[in-house]
Structure formats: C-alpha cells, structure tokens
Design a protein around this motif. Structure first.
Motif, mmCIF file in Angstrom:
data_model
loop_
_atom_site.group_PDB
_atom_site.id
_atom_site.type_symbol
_atom_site.label_atom_id
_atom_site.label_comp_id
_atom_site.label_asym_id
_atom_site.label_seq_id
_atom_site.Cartn_x
_atom_site.Cartn_y
_atom_site.Cartn_z
ATOM 1 N N TYR A 83 0.825 -1.211 0.000
ATOM 2 C CA TYR A 83 0.000 0.000 0.000
ATOM 3 C C TYR A 83 0.859 1.260 0.000
ATOM 4 N N THR A 84 2.042 1.209 0.630
ATOM 5 C CA THR A 84 2.920 2.383 0.607
ATOM 6 C C THR A 84 3.332 2.714 -0.817
ATOM 7 N N THR A 85 3.741 1.697 -1.560
ATOM 8 C CA THR A 85 4.179 1.904 -2.936
ATOM 9 C C THR A 85 3.014 2.310 -3.835
ATOM 10 N N TYR A 86 1.900 1.604 -3.703
ATOM 11 C CA TYR A 86 0.743 1.892 -4.538
ATOM 12 C C TYR A 86 0.196 3.291 -4.274
ATOM 13 N N ASP A 87 0.057 3.644 -3.001
ATOM 14 C CA ASP A 87 -0.492 4.960 -2.662
ATOM 15 C C ASP A 87 0.455 6.087 -3.064
ATOM 16 N N ALA A 88 1.783 5.810 -2.989
ATOM 17 C CA ALA A 88 2.745 6.808 -3.459
ATOM 18 C C ALA A 88 2.554 7.061 -4.955
ATOM 19 N N TRP A 89 2.288 5.993 -5.698
ATOM 20 C CA TRP A 89 2.003 6.136 -7.126
ATOM 21 C C TRP A 89 0.688 6.892 -7.322
ATOM 22 N N GLY A 90 -0.312 6.587 -6.484
ATOM 23 C CA GLY A 90 -1.611 7.229 -6.621
ATOM 24 C C GLY A 90 -1.567 8.717 -6.321
ATOM 25 N N ILE A 91 -0.856 9.103 -5.262
ATOM 26 C CA ILE A 91 -0.830 10.525 -4.900
ATOM 27 C C ILE A 91 -0.025 11.336 -5.906
ATOM 28 N N ARG A 92 0.864 10.670 -6.643
ATOM 29 C CA ARG A 92 1.607 11.360 -7.703
ATOM 30 C C ARG A 92 0.811 11.443 -9.003
ATOM 31 N N ALA A 93 -0.274 10.661 -9.084
ATOM 32 C CA ALA A 93 -1.043 10.602 -10.330
ATOM 33 C C ALA A 93 -2.107 11.683 -10.422
ATOM 34 N N THR A 94 -2.324 12.428 -9.332
ATOM 35 C CA THR A 94 -3.329 13.485 -9.347
ATOM 36 C C THR A 94 -2.654 14.837 -9.176
ATOM 37 N N ALA A 95 -3.276 15.864 -9.722
ATOM 38 C CA ALA A 95 -2.675 17.199 -9.666
ATOM 39 C C ALA A 95 -2.628 17.730 -8.244
ATOM 40 N N ASP A 96 -3.683 17.485 -7.472
ATOM 41 C CA ASP A 96 -3.753 18.006 -6.120
ATOM 42 C C ASP A 96 -3.619 16.854 -5.120
ATOM 43 N N PRO A 97 -2.559 16.793 -4.317
ATOM 44 C CA PRO A 97 -2.383 15.673 -3.384
ATOM 45 C C PRO A 97 -3.493 15.563 -2.358
ATOM 46 N N PHE A 98 -4.125 16.699 -2.008
ATOM 47 C CA PHE A 98 -5.181 16.645 -1.007
ATOM 48 C C PHE A 98 -6.470 16.051 -1.572
ATOM 49 N N THR A 99 -6.610 16.056 -2.878
ATOM 50 C CA THR A 99 -7.721 15.339 -3.506
ATOM 51 C C THR A 99 -7.585 13.853 -3.250
ATOM 52 N N PHE A 100 -6.384 13.333 -3.443
ATOM 53 C CA PHE A 100 -6.149 11.904 -3.186
ATOM 54 C C PHE A 100 -6.430 11.581 -1.728
ATOM 55 N N LEU A 101 -5.929 12.381 -0.806
ATOM 56 C CA LEU A 101 -6.064 12.072 0.612
ATOM 57 C C LEU A 101 -7.529 12.114 1.060
ATOM 58 N N ALA A 102 -8.257 13.149 0.658
ATOM 59 C CA ALA A 102 -9.652 13.276 1.097
ATOM 60 C C ALA A 102 -10.503 12.125 0.564
ATOM 61 N N TRP A 103 -10.363 11.822 -0.721
ATOM 62 C CA TRP A 103 -11.161 10.746 -1.303
ATOM 63 C C TRP A 103 -10.710 9.382 -0.795
ATOM 64 N N PHE A 104 -9.420 9.223 -0.566
ATOM 65 C CA PHE A 104 -8.943 7.957 -0.023
ATOM 66 C C PHE A 104 -9.597 7.683 1.327
ATOM 67 N N PHE A 105 -9.554 8.659 2.241
ATOM 68 C CA PHE A 105 -10.108 8.433 3.574
ATOM 69 C C PHE A 105 -11.610 8.174 3.522
ATOM 70 N N MET A 106 -12.325 8.876 2.657
ATOM 71 C CA MET A 106 -13.759 8.652 2.568
ATOM 72 C C MET A 106 -14.058 7.230 2.087
ATOM 73 N N ILE A 107 -13.349 6.793 1.053
ATOM 74 C CA ILE A 107 -13.584 5.454 0.490
ATOM 75 C C ILE A 107 -13.077 4.367 1.435
ATOM 76 N N ASP A 108 -11.931 4.599 2.036
ATOM 77 C CA ASP A 108 -11.306 3.596 2.892
ATOM 78 C C ASP A 108 -12.082 3.362 4.182
ATOM 79 N N GLY A 109 -12.929 4.319 4.564
ATOM 80 C CA GLY A 109 -13.688 4.185 5.799
ATOM 81 C C GLY A 109 -14.907 3.290 5.690
ATOM 82 N N ILE A 110 -15.107 2.652 4.547
ATOM 83 C CA ILE A 110 -16.332 1.869 4.324
ATOM 84 C C ILE A 110 -16.188 0.409 4.745
ATOM 85 N N PHE A 111 -15.054 -0.220 4.412
ATOM 86 C CA PHE A 111 -14.935 -1.683 4.445
ATOM 87 C C PHE A 111 -15.094 -2.291 5.838
ATOM 88 N N ILE A 112 -14.226 -1.922 6.775
ATOM 89 C CA ILE A 112 -14.229 -2.566 8.089
ATOM 90 C C ILE A 112 -15.536 -2.318 8.859
#
Length: 299
Positions: free
Chosen positions: A176-205
C-alpha cells in the motif's frame, strides 16, 4: 497549500520537509497502533476509527478539494482492495499475538519490502551504505520482537501463526505504501487523493464488523466512538504525512523513516504505561534509529 507542496517536489527543501513528515508519521503510527490494540476487539476498534475518518473526510472530498480526474477512479479502487486486505491481515495478527512482538515484525519487514518495491515501480536506487542502514534497522526491529517474545507467557501456541500473519501484513504495508505513493503522484492536487482515499477507505471494516457492533454492550459504545474520533485524527496526520513525504522524496527512504515508529512505540510504553525498557531494548532502539539515520543521510 497544494501549490506550495508541489513547488517543493525534487528540491532540497522538499527533502527536508519529507524527512520531517516521515518522522511525524512514525510517531503517530505508533500511537495509532496502540489505539487499535487497546482493551477492545481489534476489529471493533479499527471499525470505529475507519467509520470516523470516513465520515469526517466526506464533506472535504465532496465539497472542498478538487474532484478527482477520471483516471483516478480505478486507482482508488485498487487502493480500496489493497487496504482491505491489509486491515484483515493486521486484525488477524493483533488478535493472535502479543502487540509487543507482532508490531515490530510488521514494521520490520515492511520497509525491506517497500524499498524493493520502490526500486521496481519508481526505479529508485540506493548505495551500499544505505543498504547497510536498512539492514541494521530491519535486524534491530526484528531483534526487538525476538527479545519481547521471551517475556510472553500467554498464548505462545498462537505465536507462530501470529508471526506468519505479521510478515504478510508487512508485505501489505509495502504494497500500500508503494501503490499509494504512485496514486498521490497521479493526481494534480495531493489533497484530492487524501480526502477521497479516507472517505472510500472508511467503508470496508465498519461493514464487515456490523454484526459485532450489534452485540456490544451499551456501555462500550461511547468509549469506542471516542477512540474512533481520536484515531481518525491520528490517521489523518499519520497517513497524510507519509503520503506527502513519498510525493516530495524517495518512497523507500520515507518508508524506512516511518519504521522508527517501533522506537516511539517503546517510548510510549515506557513513559505512559510504565513498561521497563532495560539495556537490551534501549540498545536495539538505538540501532533502529542509527539505521534510519544512515539510510537517510548516506543517500
């Protein structure tokens, strides 16, 4: 804020900021692990934290940060799957083994796998001294786990499967460290990745543990919710810091610095819980810190 961070990418100042962010992530990750391993079921504790940070992140994702670019949706799907597997393995590890033993194993194997993965994905290379520092850090962390194992008296029959799950969890930490590092570099705004990641990641458990929540005594719910909110803010700064560090500097170096969390975990146990450190554990923690310093400054 986003423009300032982006302007630091690839600069000496960016490297310094990445160093500070990785160390902040290390301290907060130790605190996060302690919150999950408290007196409650690790699955329930994790669910309270995930639900809290998902709900808090939702308005920021939907109304504050820029919306993700179209190509980001598949990246978020991949992150959801990887983190779901990681969380299941982590909960199974904490359920079976003593925290003082399994936590160092997870954090000791993670950086080795992360450095190897970053070499493949990002083409990162390291010199001989950096490999020496990495080896020293990993060996000292695993040595800390072995030393702590000597004092475990209950549940020793579960330690072998627990250690197996701990190594698998370490591999998923690297994934996940490697994948997320790739993901946060793939978007123009890093805070877009973080906000959407936390919203989506909060569903599963929370969904997986819904039945367990229904069986909880009423008096347990409020303490868990309080822990969930506290854990949410710890997670924001811990995960957010390490992800921003991987955007500003090498993924492998940031991953290694984060694993000084084992030192912070031992210090928390000593200062807060009254756990005796002793000369052996003190020496091992010093070696962990030394390995991280060599890895960072020999580059």
């Amino acid at each position: 804020m986003s423009d300032w961070l982006i302007s630091l990418e690839g600069t000496a100042a960016g490297k310094d900021v990445a160093l500070a962010l990785a160390l902040l992530a290390a301290f907060l990750h130790a605190l996060f692990g302690a919150l999950q391993k408290g007196r409650h079921d690790p699955w329930i504790s994790r669910a309270a934290i995930d639900a809290s940070y998902g709900l808090i992140a939702a308005p920021f994702a939907l109304f504050v940060v820029p919306w993700p670019e179209p190509h980001m949706w598949l990246i978020f799907l991949g992150a959801f799957v990887i983190h779901a597997i990681y969380k299941v393995l982590q909960a199974m590890t904490y359920t079976r083994g003593a925290y003082s033993v399994v936590y160092p194993v997870v954090r000791g194997t993670g950086p080795l796998f992360a450095v190897l993965a970053a070499g493949v994905v990002f083409g990162e290379t390291y010199n001989g001294w950096q490999w020496f520092g990495l080896g020293l850090l990993v060996a000292a962390i695993l040595g800390l786990a072995a030393w702590n194992l000597r004092k475990v008296t209950e549940g020793r029959d579960q330690m072998i499967p627990a250690l197996g799950f701990a190594v698998a969890t370490g591999a998923l930490v690297a994934a996940y460290t490697t994948y997320d590092a790739w993901g946060i570099r793939a978007t123009a705004d890093p805070f877009t990745f973080l906000a959407w990641f936390f919203m989506i990641d909060g569903i599963f458990i929370p969904l997986v543990t819904a039945r367990r929540w229904m069986r909880l005594p009423g008096g347990e719910i409020l303490p868990l919710l309080k822990r969930g909110v506290l854990g949410a803010f710890v997670a924001y700064f811990s995960f957010g810091s390490i992800m921003l560090a991987t955007r500003l500097d090498k993924v492998g170096e940031a991953a290694v610095l984060r694993e000084t969390s084992t030192v912070f975990a031992a210090l928390i146990a000593w200062l807060v819980l009254g756990d005796k450190v002793g000369p052996v554990r003190t020496a091992l923690m010093a070696l962990i810190a030394l390995g991280a310093v060599i890895m960072e400054f020999a580059g």
